[in-house]
Design an enzyme around this catalytic site. Structure first.
Site, PDB file in Angstrom:
ATOM      1  N   ASP A 329      20.356 -23.286   7.340  1.00 21.45           N
ATOM      2  CA  ASP A 329      21.834 -23.744   6.809  1.00 21.45           C
ATOM      3  C   ASP A 329      22.118 -23.503   5.362  1.00 21.45           C
ATOM      4  O   ASP A 329      21.390 -23.174   4.611  1.00 21.45           O
ATOM      5  CB  ASP A 329      21.871 -25.198   7.357  1.00 21.45           C
ATOM      6  CG  ASP A 329      23.369 -25.752   7.716  1.00 21.45           C
ATOM      7  OD1 ASP A 329      24.314 -25.098   7.176  1.00 21.45           O
ATOM      8  OD2 ASP A 329      23.773 -26.536   8.372  1.00 21.45           O
ATOM      9  N   GLU A 525      31.013 -32.852   8.365  1.00 27.15           N
ATOM     10  CA  GLU A 525      29.853 -33.293   7.947  1.00 27.15           C
ATOM     11  C   GLU A 525      29.945 -33.734   6.383  1.00 27.15           C
ATOM     12  O   GLU A 525      30.736 -33.835   5.573  1.00 27.15           O
ATOM     13  CB  GLU A 525      28.822 -32.088   7.877  1.00 27.15           C
ATOM     14  CG  GLU A 525      29.566 -30.828   7.125  1.00 27.15           C
ATOM     15  CD  GLU A 525      28.607 -29.691   6.694  1.00 27.15           C
ATOM     16  OE1 GLU A 525      27.282 -29.987   7.034  1.00 27.15           O
ATOM     17  OE2 GLU A 525      29.084 -28.547   6.484  1.00 27.15           O
TER      18      GLU A 525
HETATM   19  C1  BGC Z   1      27.055 -26.707   8.181  1.00 25.01           C
HETATM   20  C2  BGC Z   1      26.977 -25.606   9.277  1.00 25.01           C
HETATM   21  C3  BGC Z   1      27.905 -24.402   8.920  1.00 25.01           C
HETATM   22  C4  BGC Z   1      27.342 -24.173   7.683  1.00 25.01           C
HETATM   23  C5  BGC Z   1      28.406 -22.871   7.131  1.00 25.01           C
HETATM   24  C6  BGC Z   1      26.822 -26.202   6.714  1.00 25.01           C
HETATM   25  O1  BGC Z   1      27.080 -27.199   5.757  1.00 25.01           O
HETATM   26  O2  BGC Z   1      25.883 -27.757   8.390  1.00 25.01           O
HETATM   27  O3  BGC Z   1      27.400 -26.152  10.396  1.00 25.01           O
HETATM   28  O4  BGC Z   1      27.562 -23.413  10.114  1.00 25.01           O
HETATM   29  O5  BGC Z   1      27.485 -25.039   6.743  1.00 25.01           O
HETATM   30  O6  BGC Z   1      29.539 -23.197   6.944  1.00 25.01           O
HETATM   31  C1  BGC Z   2      31.364 -24.923   2.378  1.00 21.86           C
HETATM   32  C2  BGC Z   2      31.040 -25.391   3.845  1.00 21.86           C
HETATM   33  C3  BGC Z   2      29.463 -25.886   3.863  1.00 21.86           C
HETATM   34  C4  BGC Z   2      29.383 -27.099   2.766  1.00 21.86           C
HETATM   35  C5  BGC Z   2      28.118 -27.582   2.513  1.00 21.86           C
HETATM   36  C6  BGC Z   2      31.291 -26.417   1.516  1.00 21.86           C
HETATM   37  O1  BGC Z   2      31.673 -26.034   0.376  1.00 21.86           O
HETATM   38  O2  BGC Z   2      32.632 -24.834   2.603  1.00 21.86           O
HETATM   39  O3  BGC Z   2      31.065 -24.344   4.638  1.00 21.86           O
HETATM   40  O4  BGC Z   2      29.066 -26.272   5.130  1.00 21.86           O
HETATM   41  O5  BGC Z   2      29.804 -26.778   1.423  1.00 21.86           O
HETATM   42  O6  BGC Z   2      27.907 -28.324   1.481  1.00 21.86           O
END
Ligand code: BGC
Ligand code: BGC
Length: 754
Positions: A329, A525
């Site tokens: 990830d 998230e």
């Molecule tokens: C998320 C994933 C996602 C990845 C790429 C991560 O922060 O947990 O679900 O696929 O970012 O954006």
């Molecule tokens: C990105 C996401 C990623 C996240 C995790 C963001 O800046 O755009 O894709 O999942 O950071 O920290």
């Protein structure tokens, strides 16, 4: 020596020869077999690299994927191989345009909201093609693979069709619908060139305080397991077929089981529980041939998954037989020691644990240097690097990327097409769950005088939720679509029958009904966890009290990513419809409100009576407000309190049954085991339901069951087919599984006739 198709971006991505057969073969090929194949080649004394004028074997689409992989691997330097294991965010690469080729980077991604300017399908396709041109300019010309979070449609692209988030699809209980959504999403993704989506999330959300609950199809392993049909839609009949994209089962494993619903937290469970609750959907995904698996940020009993060799290498690749590649990830490897910045031990531990491709996503120079150092020092074995490369390159060959590396523009017009929006509307209406309907207030008459209010009634951003155009999502007119109130105006006999004020100002007793569209605002998230209160916000409560003060009956439409703590207000509402996060096609909500379609959705999660009950799940004995599986429809005179589950019917005479049960123990550990039972209809007529019964022996206690429901009375255990697998055509079969302790007797099968 490059074939001309390399340089022609117009060409569609074609079928690789015998793509499906190759996929099947590859799945059976073990790493050991691949090694002996390579040895055999060099013993022949004809390494392909020797013939300087003939095109290299790996460029020959008539050869098998395995042969092409081995030929290519034999030509690659360590730097080429490390590049294939490196995935970089588009923003970082656009800042240093020469680096993709210079560092032989094998994969690019768009993180949430990482889009080209302008955010149009054409700009995406051009961006993709330009990265691809850079990759093909390297000596071996290995195409890059581009990944994106298309988690409810191609959601980073303005104008794409936005489907309901997974929690709504879980409510719809329709794996076939989900497969069609996978296909539509794959077409939209293909239309921007992209090869790969980080979906489906197979998380089993066990605690609704978790901010990613809406990414889960439901709280039992059965629901995400059944909805792995999305993978079939995304990957199509073969990866090389036009409009197919690579799918990702994520986040392996236990992401939805963290203590307190803490995002990226710690899942504290015994191995038996982890296997029973969180593993089954991944098993199902592997069986469907999912091409990649993404590792979870979370920990299992304190050990971070990104360094978990047992779960990644032994269980996923060994026991489950996963032959695709494992991707980390976003910065997940860098998080291993809890400090910012890669260290050699983080890189070593992650790669040795079995991660094949690292979503860096920014400091690729640092990552590459550290991995090179670890390999040279022998701390990351060369066989591990080769294994990772074989897995990644096999998918690139299967996708047909070597033959057709550029965007298939014939799919660009499918982005946000009427056909896809109609499919999304179908998904929305099937995902609505009617929880209360006093006096049959719903459906609304087309001629009813309706007052609509609430912050989610006329807001595409709010009804789409997180992972829409931007990472966290946002309120407002972020992409074209139909809001709930727009859908209602279209469903009414005359749009003027539907009045609207966000705050409920202006309502009076002349209206037949008030509809409050309230709930949550977008989040994703990290920002979506709600460890405290899970109730409605002050704005919603004020809107609702304004509506109620008018004396007009109130329908609440809850637009939210999870159940909310509403027990205190429910008594004052006449009807309640859970709409989840429907996406751009709000007309699907109106279809149900106005009764063009009766509600059929059922709760994919248990609905708490109060936030203090969290976690609350099916079968835990807690007194829920609405149980898992609950959902009314129109004409349900029924009580608001859910009925007791019915006792399974007395089966027909087993002697007459045309079914057989094939029982296998697929896994054992100290104190427990996992079994799978395949029920087959050997008769010549379809059967409309099946049951498998066995007598529990001493010490037999059930853990979890998937793809069937289980009841136990005394010593008799009865498994009954689930909605989606109860009906068996002649020669048809269904498989369910369970975990338990002790030992079961050999089961007997009963097919219930119509
Ligand atoms: C998320 C994933 C996602 C990845 C790429 C991560 O922060 O947990 O679900 O696929 O970012 O954006
Ligand atoms: C990105 C996401 C990623 C996240 C995790 C963001 O800046 O755009 O894709 O999942 O950071 O920290």
């Amino acid at each position: 020596m490059r074939r001309t198709t390399r340089g022609t971006p117009e060409r569609g991505r074609g079928r690789t020869p015998a793509g499906t057969a190759l996929r099947g073969r590859l799945r059976r090929l073990t790493a050991g077999a691949a090694v002996s194949l390579m040895v055999a080649c060099s013993l022949n004394g004809t390494p392909a690299a020797a013939s300087a004028d003939a095109p290299p074997a790996y460029e020959d689409p008539a050869l098998s994927v395995d042969d092409r992989v081995e030929d290519l691997l034999s030509r690659m330097s360590l730097d080429d191989k490390i590049g294939q294991m490196t995935q970089v965010d588009r923003g970082a690469l656009e800042a240093r345009p020469g680096d993709l080729a210079a560092y032989r980077i094998g994969s690019v991604l768009s993180g949430g909201g990482s889009a080209p300017t302008p955010n149009t399908p054409q700009a995406w396709a051009e961006m993709y093609d330009s990265f691809q041109r850079a990759a093909l300019s390297t000596p071996l010309g290995i195409p890059m693979i581009y990944g994106v979070d298309a988690v409810h449609g191609h959601n980073n692209v303005r104008g794409a069709t936005i489907f309901p988030h997974n929690i709504g699809l879980g409510a719809a209980r329709d794996p076939g619908l989900v497969e069609r959504i996978g296909r539509a999403t794959a077409e939209e993704v293909s239309g921007t060139g992209i090869d790969w989506t980080f979906a489906p999330c197979l998380c089993v959300a066990r605690d609704d305080r978790w901010g990613r609950t809406y990414e889960s199809f439901g709280e039992t392993p059965e629901l995400p397991g059944a909805m792995t049909s999305l993978i079939d839609g995304l990957q199509g009949d073969s990866l090389g077929a036009p409009g197919s994209v690579l799918a990702t089962a994520k986040h392996y494993i236990g992401d939805g089981g963290t203590t307190g619903g803490d995002d990226q937290g710690n899942t504290e469970l015994s191995e038996a529980e982890l296997r029973a609750v969180h593993l089954p959907p991944f098993r199902e995904a592997v069986e469907r041939g999912v091409g990649s698996v993404m590792v979870s940020y979370s920990s299992w009993n304190g050990a971070k998954l990104h360094g978990h060799r047992y779960l990644i290498t032994d269980v996923l690749k060994g026991e489950l037989g996963f032959t695709g590649f494992v991707v980390s990830d976003w910065a997940g490897v860098d998080q291993l020691d809890g400090r910012e910045g890669f260290t050699a031990s983080e890189v070593r531990d992650a790669v040795n644990a079995g991660i094949d491709m690292v979503m860096v996503p920014h400091d690729y120079r640092g990552f590459i240097e550290l991995l090179r150092g670890e390999v040279r020092a022998g701390r990351v074995p060369m066989e591990r690097v080769d294994d990772a490369n074989r897995r990644i390159l096999a998918k690139k060959f299967e996708l047909g990327l070597f033959e057709n590396p550029y965007t298939d523009r014939s799919y660009t017009s499918t982005i946000g097409s009427a056909a896809h929006r109609e499919l999304a509307r179908e998904a929305v209406r099937k995902s609505q769950v009617l929880l209360k309907n006093s006096g049959g207030l719903l459906p609304l008459a087309e001629s009813a005088k309706v007052f609509v209010a609430g912050k989610n009634a006329d807001d595409i951003g709010n009804q789409s939720g997180g992972w829409t155009i931007t990472w966290q999502g946002s309120s407002g007119d972020i992409t074209p679509g139909t809001t709930v109130v727009e859908g209602m105006r279209a469903a009414a006999s005359d749009p003027s029958k539907v009045a609207y004020d966000r705050h409920g100002n202006g309502i009076d007793g002349s209206y037949d009904v008030a509809v409050a569209v309230v709930g949550e605002k977008p989040y994703a998230e990290m920002e979506g966890d709600r460890p405290g209160s899970m109730g409605l916000d002050q704005e919603d409560l004020a809107t609702l009290s304004r509506l109620r003060a008018s004396g007009v009956p109130v329908v609440v439409v809850l637009v939210s990513g999870r159940p909310l703590d509403i027990a205190g207000q429910l008594g004052g509402w006449d009807a309640l419809l859970a709409s989840w996060l429907p996406g751009t096609e709000g007309a699907g909500v109106a279809d149900v409100l106005y009764g063009d379609h009766a509600p059929t959705g059922r709760l994919p999660v248990t609905w708490m009576r109060s936030a203090s009950q969290q976690p609350v799940n099916d079968g835990d004995g807690k007194d829920a407000l609405f149980p898992y599986g609950y959902g009314l429809t129109y004409g349900d005179a029924g009580p608001e309190e859910p009925e007791e589950p019915e006792e399974p019917e007395e089966p027909d005479d087993p002697g007459q049954a045309p079914c057989t049960a094939d029982y296998r123990v697929v896994n054992q550990w100290s104190g427990g085991f996992q079994a799978e039972v395949t029920v087959r209809n050997n008769g010549s007529a379809p059967v409309d339901g099946w049951q498998v019964r066995w007598t529990a022996q001493d010490g037999f206690t059930l853990g979890s069951v998937w793809n069937a429901t289980l009841t136990r009375s005394g010593d008799t255990v009865i498994a009954t087919g689930a909605d989606w697998n109860a009906r068996l055509a002649p020669d048809g079969s269904a498989t369910f599984g369970f975990t338990a302790t002790g030992s079961p007797a050999v089961p007997e099968t009963v097919c219930a006739g119509p």
